[in-house]
Write a protein that holds these residues in place. Structure first.
Motif, PDB file in Angstrom:
ATOM      1  N   UNK A  19      -2.625 -71.265  57.782  1.00  0.00           N
ATOM      2  CA  UNK A  19      -1.179 -71.008  57.882  1.00  0.00           C
ATOM      3  C   UNK A  19      -0.917 -69.620  58.455  1.00  0.00           C
ATOM      4  N   UNK A  20      -1.755 -68.664  58.108  1.00  0.00           N
ATOM      5  CA  UNK A  20      -1.601 -67.292  58.584  1.00  0.00           C
ATOM      6  C   UNK A  20      -1.722 -67.216  60.109  1.00  0.00           C
ATOM      7  N   UNK A  21      -2.587 -68.031  60.669  1.00  0.00           N
ATOM      8  CA  UNK A  21      -2.824 -68.000  62.121  1.00  0.00           C
ATOM      9  C   UNK A  21      -2.069 -69.102  62.876  1.00  0.00           C
ATOM     10  N   UNK A  22      -1.294 -69.915  62.163  1.00  0.00           N
ATOM     11  CA  UNK A  22      -0.592 -71.036  62.792  1.00  0.00           C
ATOM     12  C   UNK A  22       0.614 -70.549  63.580  1.00  0.00           C
ATOM     13  N   UNK A  23       0.636 -70.842  64.866  1.00  0.00           N
ATOM     14  CA  UNK A  23       1.737 -70.418  65.744  1.00  0.00           C
ATOM     15  C   UNK A  23       2.696 -71.577  65.945  1.00  0.00           C
ATOM     16  N   UNK A  24       3.975 -71.272  65.806  1.00  0.00           N
ATOM     17  CA  UNK A  24       4.992 -72.315  65.976  1.00  0.00           C
ATOM     18  C   UNK A  24       6.356 -71.657  66.083  1.00  0.00           C
ATOM     19  N   UNK A  25       7.392 -72.480  66.139  1.00  0.00           N
ATOM     20  CA  UNK A  25       8.753 -71.969  66.206  1.00  0.00           C
ATOM     21  C   UNK A  25       9.156 -71.591  67.615  1.00  0.00           C
ATOM     22  N   UNK A  26      10.414 -71.227  67.814  1.00  0.00           N
ATOM     23  CA  UNK A  26      10.935 -70.937  69.157  1.00  0.00           C
ATOM     24  C   UNK A  26      10.276 -69.729  69.818  1.00  0.00           C
TER      25      UNK A  26
END
Length: 279
Positions: free
Chosen positions: A176-183
């Motif tokens: 989760x710490x390294x998970x990239x997402x969102x606008x």
């Protein structure tokens, strides 16, 4: 209260004055070395630490711990935080951890919700609502967290990672710490995986580095001067996820617990010194 606010204001003015004097002296001497913003902020925090307003939250949290509440009119005094029913001393520095009775890894906030349901008789929906201070209203949960955390002040962070569920929570937290997402295609690591980074005057801790993780995790919960309230690790994660434009997360969720597990374990061995004092 009036005296403490006056002390805070005086310390703030003094901190600004010290910074200005240091810069002026350096300029007059023709020296190239000038105090950094981090040095002055650290000095400001040090000056206020003896009169940390979080002490008021700690006192209220201790009262709330002993206060009978909920449909069953029960206190938290039989709440098991991992060291036995009602044992608070040293509990925070060993959380998150696996709890046999729920079959889950739980942070302090998650565990307090369990006690609200099982001991005090609240529904899960009731227990998980309205735990952040807002609009001048102080949060009871943040006071409870401040109290429990204060009972581990000066102790070493010693988060276990022996149970398979604890190892799983750490792995999920790391992902989760390294998970990239969102606008903006952000992750926690975008700001907190390299040393020496900053946003404006704010230094960004490298939470993958043991020393930085110990300094940061070991000083939360903390009194936020700019917000006039104590904030917990749960709130800090909530706010970071909000800034990444992620959907709001439920209080005490498995996601925030896993992220807490990742940060806390990375901080293992550091001396816990909280509630801290933040800008």
């Amino acid at each position: 209260m009036h005296h403490q606010r006056s002390s805070i204001a005086a310390a703030f003015v003094a901190a600004i004055g010290i910074g200005a004097f240091a810069s002026l002296a350096a300029a007059q001497d023709g020296a190239s070395k000038v105090s950094s913003p981090e040095d002055e902020i650290a000095r400001y925090r040090e000056m206020l630490q003896d009169g940390n307003p979080a002490d008021l939250w700690i006192a209220r949290g201790e009262d709330l711990w002993k206060q009978k509440q909920g449909p069953r009119q029960a206190s938290f005094e039989q709440c098991d935080l991992g060291l036995g029913p009602g044992v608070v001393k040293g509990a925070y520095v060993q959380l998150p951890r696996f709890f046999q009775d729920t079959g889950k890894v739980q942070s302090l906030e998650s565990r307090l919700l369990t006690c609200m349901v099982r001991l005090q008789g609240y529904s899960e929906t009731q227990a998980s609502k309205n735990h952040f201070s807002s609009d001048g209203k102080q949060s009871d949960m943040e006071a409870l967290v401040a109290y429990v955390a204060s009972e581990s002040d000066g102790m070493k962070i010693n988060v276990p990672l022996s149970h398979p569920k604890e190892k799983e929570a750490y792995r999920i937290g790391e992902q989760a710490f390294f998970f990239r997402a969102g606008p903006h295609d952000f992750s926690c690591a975008t700001c907190h995986s390299q040393s020496g980074k900053r946003i404006r005057l704010q230094s960004l801790a490298n939470l993958t580095d043991t020393t930085d993780a110990q300094k940061v995790y070991g000083t939360w919960p903390a009194y936020r001067v700019s917000q006039g309230t104590v904030r917990s690790t749960e709130y800090r994660l909530y706010d970071c996820l909000r800034q990444q434009r992620f959907p709001p997360v439920q209080y005490g969720s498995e996601l925030t617990t896993a992220l807490t597990e990742y940060m806390a374990r990375n901080a293992n061995g550091g001396v816990f010194s909280a509630p801290g004092l933040k800008r």
